[in-house]
Scaffold this motif. Structure first.
Motif, PDB file in Angstrom:
ATOM      1  N   SER A 680       0.713  -1.248  -0.041  1.00 37.95           N
ATOM      2  CA  SER A 680      -0.015   0.031  -0.106  1.00 37.95           C
ATOM      3  C   SER A 680       1.000   1.227   0.032  1.00 37.95           C
ATOM      4  O   SER A 680       1.977   1.215   0.634  1.00 37.95           O
ATOM      5  N   GLU A 748      -6.642  -6.481  -4.926  1.00 31.38           N
ATOM      6  CA  GLU A 748      -7.091  -5.551  -4.086  1.00 31.38           C
ATOM      7  C   GLU A 748      -8.082  -5.834  -3.127  1.00 31.38           C
ATOM      8  O   GLU A 748      -8.816  -6.847  -3.407  1.00 31.38           O
ATOM      9  N   ILE A 765      -5.205  -1.111  -1.175  1.00 35.00           N
ATOM     10  CA  ILE A 765      -4.434  -2.252  -0.336  1.00 35.00           C
ATOM     11  C   ILE A 765      -4.292  -3.482  -1.211  1.00 35.00           C
ATOM     12  O   ILE A 765      -5.334  -4.051  -1.455  1.00 35.00           O
TER      13      ILE A 765
END
Length: 883
Positions: A680, A748, A765
């Motif tokens: 991230s 993701e 993320i």
């Protein structure tokens, strides 16, 4: 947890001549780590370096003495103050004080029995009893409400004994007036850290036993005899144990017609020095015994039990130990109503619960000011169950601390006898003859066999059998010494009886008939195991008392075991190294969790799948946050991401570890090793040079895994769209394959799942959850290395129009297959969509490298390969060359 052991109390059981600090050093070396020495009145050591934390207040003999108050007179100008006519052994003083208890003696004239108190003279340095904390002050002459004051009678706080500051100290009437206070009640308190296997040290007798063994002096055993003049207890109470495995022994004693009054001051002082608050003679007796010999006791109001029995239609109370029923409640001594778990063991009667077994008593049956008849309980409880109860109710207690680490059932009747003895001495009353003692699950004390050769091999010291026996007998082990099973032996009886050893020829090593010691563990020790474990435990006892500091350094003489390569672990370490080289940081996570924590990694509509999954639950969790063995390593990694996202702009983490899955028909779990990755934040952090600070996306993670696969020489990974992984965004998730074997998922995080976590960054993320075993199995032991080609490559760009749903990976694979060995590299560099090429179509442009390691490629050869590629893609992927 620490045990506070006053020196004066220890001297009840063992003669101590060593300096206080030297004794603390000996105890620490032997495993009873002294964290602090608190001097109470006694002078602190001077002139040498201190090895321990030293605290406390000294009472100089010329400033602090025992004094006698002969008369209490009113203060002329203050109702709350009184004037005492006091004798300090040298002369008479008029002392001003506000002690509330002295108001009862005001205007009574000369007292028939003088009040013996602790007296501080002018110039004495002591603690201020009216200020919070420990503030030192010096007694100076001053005038208070018109009366000169220069000295004082003291509370325990002012002397540094305890925090008790409400009233002054009253000694017994026979306290010798004029005696220096340090000589009369001066003390030193050892604050000893108790490790989990050293609960025998959580008592004064246990510490005294260690001192006796370490200093080679006799141990004075406490008396377990009590004068019983009352009617027999038989038939006046019954005991019923429903589950002996959690309650192997339960015993009761009875004392009648007691008086609820304060304990003698010496008892109160010792309890306070040991960290406990005095209450009354009966309750103090139970706490005193627990601290003295290590057996927690509980006192019931017998009349309350009798009344409860009568209401239940019976004339005799029946004490029942059982597990709690669903929804059952109990109000404990701290006045809290507790809903009980089904594993909780209770002490009950016919009407319901009376106490949490081994933890805390109930409020209804506690000893009060109106109590006259006391039923005294001494028992043994399963240590694991006690720990579970303490954790479930967050209810630590001194009793639970000891029971949760193991108290031998043999201590129960001893504790009762000791408790009844003190209750009779401090509160009066008549002790009923006999005990009600149920012992359905006797504990068999282990017997361990060792030889001097074992001691030499395990500890590196040469001791004869007689020396070994002498060491162990100091700790109350019983030893039988024999010569190779020939039948010649000597027995070590109880600690109070001398041991006569066998002839000396039996105590020396003989190759033919080696000397063997048969060691029986004493009945107060539950920490000694059986078999090899018990043998190691006994060796530890020998080493402790012999002295760790006396054991010489020796080299290992045994043959080393063969070392076999663990290829799987080596390859796992290789993957770790490569991931670090690729810019990731490894994190280590707990293997224990809760279903609720793992359910955060699923959308709300699927959370029930996680909550109801077949977890391996811990029988004795160390915390409410660690109740099961994890089934998801990704959930553990996300907790690290959650904690660090608030302080780290860029995260690139990985974790490798096991998850614990149920196996059909198996009691033990399948420990599947997983590899998880979390990315991230920006691709690079801002710096003085221009950097790509755009957020990482799916392709950063995919590229990282491709680089890992290349470094492992396992071939190319294959990715296909996936929508069945609950933690991942359905449109941004791929299932990873290696050949025909599934490896895991990357993608993701699902936007709904993000909401289950706090303070995650706005950037995507990216997560990967892979089975590392597939990668490890595919890693070749050897791999081919080709020389750098000598002939130049030919570079060419080709663009193909294909259906929108055709994966770019399939196109690349087709190019490589059609081109054969001459296609050295294929790189996708452009994706284009437009109505000009048709709806539902896309253009994929590739940079292709042709190279022959044996010769220079001609245009004709390259054109032939190109045509082959174009025809193959047209036929198999419905692709056409974009012009």
């Amino acid at each position: 947890t620490t045990m506070k052991a006053p020196l004066s109390w220890l001297k009840d059981f063992v003669d101590i001549t060593l300096p206080v600090e030297e004794l603390a050093h000996r105890l620490t070396i032997a495993g009873l780590e002294v964290e602090e020495i608190r001097y109470v009145g006694l002078p602190k050591p001077e002139g040498r370096q201190q090895r321990f934390k030293i605290t406390g207040l000294e009472w100089p003999a010329d400033k602090f003495v025992v004094a006698a108050i002969h008369e209490v007179m009113p203060h002329p100008n203050a109702d709350r103050l009184v004037l005492c006519k006091l004798d300090d052994g040298q002369r008479e003083h008029i002392v001003l004080t506000g002690a509330p208890s002295l108001q009862a003696y005001k205007n009574k004239g000369p007292l028939e029995t003088p009040l013996k108190v602790a007296y501080a003279k002018e110039g004495a340095r002591l603690y201020d009893g009216h200020k919070p904390g420990w503030v030192l002050t010096t007694l100076k002459r001053s005038k208070i409400r018109g009366v000169v004051s220069y000295s004082m009678v003291c509370s325990e706080k002012e002397l540094g004994i305890s925090e008790e500051a409400e009233d002054i100290i009253y000694f017994d009437p026979d306290a010798p007036t004029g005696t220096p206070l340090a000589e009369y009640i001066g003390d030193a308190v050892f604050d000893i850290a108790i490790t989990p296997n050293f609960v025998r040290g959580a008592s004064i007798l246990g510490v005294a036993r260690e001192i006796a063994a370490l200093t080679d002096v006799p141990l004075r055993q406490p008396s377990y005899e009590v004068e019983a003049e009352g009617a027999p207890i038989e038939g006046r109470v019954r005991v019923q144990i429903t589950e002996p495995e959690v309650n192997p022994r339960f015993a009761l004693g009875l004392i009648e017609n007691v008086e609820i009054r304060p304990s003698p001051y010496e008892v109160q002082r010792r309890l306070r020095l040991a960290g406990m608050r005095p209450i009354n003679a009966i309750v103090d007796a139970t706490n005193y015994v627990m601290l003295e010999i290590g057996e927690p006791l509980h006192a019931f109001d017998y009349d309350v039990l009798l009344e409860r029995a009568r209401k239940a239609g019976q004339d005799t109370p029946t004490i029942i130990t059982r597990r709690a029923r669903p929804g059952e409640k109990l109000v404990t001594l701290d006045n809290v109503e507790r809903t009980l778990d089904d594993f909780t063991v209770l002490v009950c009667d016919q009407s319901g619960p009376l106490a949490l077994a081994g933890v805390m008593g109930g409020l209804e049956s506690e000893v009060t000011e109106n109590t006259r008849n006391v039923l005294l309980e001494g028992a043994a409880w399963n240590m694991i169950n006690t720990r579970r109860t303490v954790m479930a109710h967050n209810l630590p207690s001194e009793a639970a601390y000891r029971f949760s680490r193991g108290v031998h059932p043999a201590m129960a009747p001893r504790g009762i006898a000791r408790g009844l003895r003190f209750m009779r001495a401090w509160g009066g009353g008549t002790v009923a003859r006999g005990l009600v003692d149920e012992y359905p699950a006797p504990v068999e004390d282990p017997v361990i066999e060792i030889t001097p050769a074992d001691v030499r091999r395990w500890l590196g010291i040469d001791l004869s059998a007689q020396q070994i026996a002498e060491i162990l007998e100091k700790l109350e082990f019983k030893c039988e010494v024999g010569n190779g099973g020939l039948g010649n032996k000597v027995t070590g009886e109880s600690p109070t009886h001398p041991v006569t050893h066998s002839p000396s020829y039996l105590l020396t090593h003989s190759p033919t008939h080696p000397v063997t010691l048969r060691v029986t563990v004493p009945d107060h020790r539950l920490d000694i195991g059986t078999g090899v474990v018990g043998k190691a435990d006994v060796m530890e006892e020998i080493a402790r008392i012999y002295g760790y500091d006396r054991i010489p350094e020796t080299l290992l003489a045994d043959e080393l075991p063969p070392v076999w390569r663990d290829a799987g672990r080596e390859r796992e370490e290789t993957i770790r190294d490569l991931l670090v080289d690729l810019g990731l940081q490894e994190v280590i996570t707990h293997r224990m969790t809760t279903p609720e924590r793992e359910a955060r990694l699923t959308p709300p509509e699927r959370a029930a799948e996680t909550l109801n999954a077949p977890y391996f639950r811990l029988a004795n969790p160390i915390s409410a946050e660690y109740t099961v063995m994890r089934r998801s390593l990704l959930a553990s990694l996300m907790e690290v991401v959650e904690r660090n996202a608030r302080v780290r702009e860029r995260l690139a983490l990985f974790a490798i570890g096991p998850v614990f899955l149920r196996r059909e028909g198996q009691d033990l779990p399948e420990e599947q090793i997983r590899l998880t990755v979390a990315l991230s934040g920006p691709r690079a952090l801002p710096a003085w040079r221009a950097a790509d600070t755009s957020p990482m996306d799916f392709y950063d993670l995919k590229g990282l895994l491709d680089a890992l696969a290349g470094a492992l020489h396992i071939g190319e990974l294959r990715y296909e769209p996936a929508a069945d992984a609950p933690a991942f965004h359905p449109g941004k998730c791929a299932r990873v394959w290696l050949g025909d074997r599934p490896v895991g998922y990357i993608g993701e995080m699902h936007p709904v799942v993000r909401e289950n976590f706090d303070e995650l960054p706005d950037a995507p993320i990216l997560l990967a959850d892979l089975e590392i075993g597939v990668l490890i199995e595919a890693m070749p032991r050897l791999f081919d290395v080709e020389p750098v080609p000598s002939y130049p490559p030919v570079l060419e760009d080709l663009a193909f129009i294909v259906d929108e749903e055709t994966p770019a990976g399939d196109v690349e694979a087709a190019i490589r297959k059609a081109g054969g060995g001459l296609v050295r590299a294929v790189r996708l560099f452009d994706v284009y969509r437009s109505g000009q090429i048709g709806e539902g179509k896309k253009s994929l442009a590739y940079s292709i490298t042709y190279q022959d390691p044996q010769r220079t490629l001609t245009d004709k050869k390259v054109a032939k390969v190109r045509r082959k590629i174009i025809r193959y893609l047209e036929k198999n992927l419905n692709a056409r060359l974009r012009s």
